[in-house]
Design a protein around this motif. Structure first.
Motif, PDB file in Angstrom:
ATOM      1  N   LYS A 249      31.796   9.873  11.336  1.00  0.00           N
ATOM      2  CA  LYS A 249      30.847  10.974  11.114  1.00  0.00           C
ATOM      3  C   LYS A 249      29.910  10.612   9.959  1.00  0.00           C
ATOM      4  O   LYS A 249      30.285   9.913   9.032  1.00  0.00           O
ATOM      5  CB  LYS A 249      31.585  12.271  10.765  1.00  0.00           C
ATOM      6  CG  LYS A 249      32.583  12.716  11.794  1.00  0.00           C
ATOM      7  CD  LYS A 249      31.921  13.481  12.876  1.00  0.00           C
ATOM      8  CE  LYS A 249      32.989  14.004  13.834  1.00  0.00           C
ATOM      9  NZ  LYS A 249      32.418  14.658  14.956  1.00  0.00           N
ATOM     10  N   SER A 250      28.690  11.118  10.061  1.00  0.00           N
ATOM     11  CA  SER A 250      27.715  10.836   9.014  1.00  0.00           C
ATOM     12  C   SER A 250      27.124  12.141   8.479  1.00  0.00           C
ATOM     13  O   SER A 250      26.950  13.111   9.216  1.00  0.00           O
ATOM     14  CB  SER A 250      26.600   9.947   9.562  1.00  0.00           C
ATOM     15  OG  SER A 250      25.918  10.611  10.612  1.00  0.00           O
ATOM     16  N   ILE A 251      26.831  12.121   7.185  1.00  0.00           N
ATOM     17  CA  ILE A 251      26.262  13.291   6.520  1.00  0.00           C
ATOM     18  C   ILE A 251      25.092  12.830   5.656  1.00  0.00           C
ATOM     19  O   ILE A 251      25.213  11.878   4.890  1.00  0.00           O
ATOM     20  CB  ILE A 251      27.308  14.009   5.644  1.00  0.00           C
ATOM     21  CG1 ILE A 251      28.480  14.483   6.505  1.00  0.00           C
ATOM     22  CG2 ILE A 251      26.675  15.186   4.895  1.00  0.00           C
ATOM     23  CD1 ILE A 251      29.628  15.093   5.732  1.00  0.00           C
ATOM     24  N   ALA A 252      23.968  13.538   5.801  1.00  0.00           N
ATOM     25  CA  ALA A 252      22.820  13.312   4.925  1.00  0.00           C
ATOM     26  C   ALA A 252      22.871  14.378   3.834  1.00  0.00           C
ATOM     27  O   ALA A 252      23.145  15.542   4.110  1.00  0.00           O
ATOM     28  CB  ALA A 252      21.519  13.418   5.709  1.00  0.00           C
ATOM     29  N   ILE A 253      22.623  13.959   2.619  1.00  0.00           N
ATOM     30  CA  ILE A 253      22.589  14.885   1.493  1.00  0.00           C
ATOM     31  C   ILE A 253      21.180  14.860   0.919  1.00  0.00           C
ATOM     32  O   ILE A 253      20.657  13.793   0.585  1.00  0.00           O
ATOM     33  CB  ILE A 253      23.612  14.500   0.407  1.00  0.00           C
ATOM     34  CG1 ILE A 253      25.033  14.546   0.987  1.00  0.00           C
ATOM     35  CG2 ILE A 253      23.481  15.414  -0.810  1.00  0.00           C
ATOM     36  CD1 ILE A 253      26.117  14.060   0.046  1.00  0.00           C
TER      37      ILE A 253
END
Length: 168
Positions: A58-62
């Protein structure tokens, strides 16, 4: 909390006033302990990089590389997420870089904290202003987007994103 060096140097330690230990002798000086441990780490020839969990796909942009964005990046990376941090500034740190006097928080301490986070595989995309198009691309290409804009970026004109039309 992560960022122990920063906490050790600038936290006013409100928890010490409520510390149960003070009824016995003295409250635990947690900020001074963090500062001592962090200073020791800086002088060490081998930098500590925490153990990460297995990548979970899973990937998350902050959006925002201030204190909350850095802390979120650190903890999410440890949990196995692929993290990308976008910020309009040249360097991570937000208000702690731009508003805290250098004498109170030496720049090398912030750099050391950021280096640990980058060592976990966090991708920093600095000088990236998040506008409507950029936000839509992030939302399309990542499993989640965390909006972590701070006091300097809190109004929509500063960071170029009108969330009201999205119903957010």
């Amino acid at each position: 909390c992560h960022l122990p060096l920063i906490c050790g140097y600038i936290c006013p330690a409100p928890c010490e006033g409520a510390c149960h230990r003070k009824s016995i002798d003295e409250p635990v000086a947690i900020c001074l302990l963090k500062k001592a441990a962090g200073d020791h780490e800086l002088l060490s020839s081998k930098q500590f990089i925490p153990q990460k969990e297995k990548e979970n796909g899973k990937s998350i942009a902050i959006i925002g590389a201030g204190v909350s964005g850095l802390a979120a990046a650190y903890h999410l990376a440890l949990k196995g997420y692929k993290i990308t941090v976008c910020d309009r500034n040249e360097k991570p740190g937000g208000s702690i870089r731009n508003e805290i006097e250098n004498g109170k928080l030496p720049e090398n301490l912030l750099e050391a904290e950021v280096k640990i986070i980058a060592g976990l595989g966090v991708d920093f995309r600095m000088k990236t202003k998040v506008d409507q198009e950029t936000f839509q691309n992030l939302a399309k290409n990542y499993d989640a987007v965390l909006i972590s804009c701070g006091s300097g970026n809190s109004d929509k004109e500063n960071w170029g994103l009108d969330l009201t039309e999205k119903g957010i």
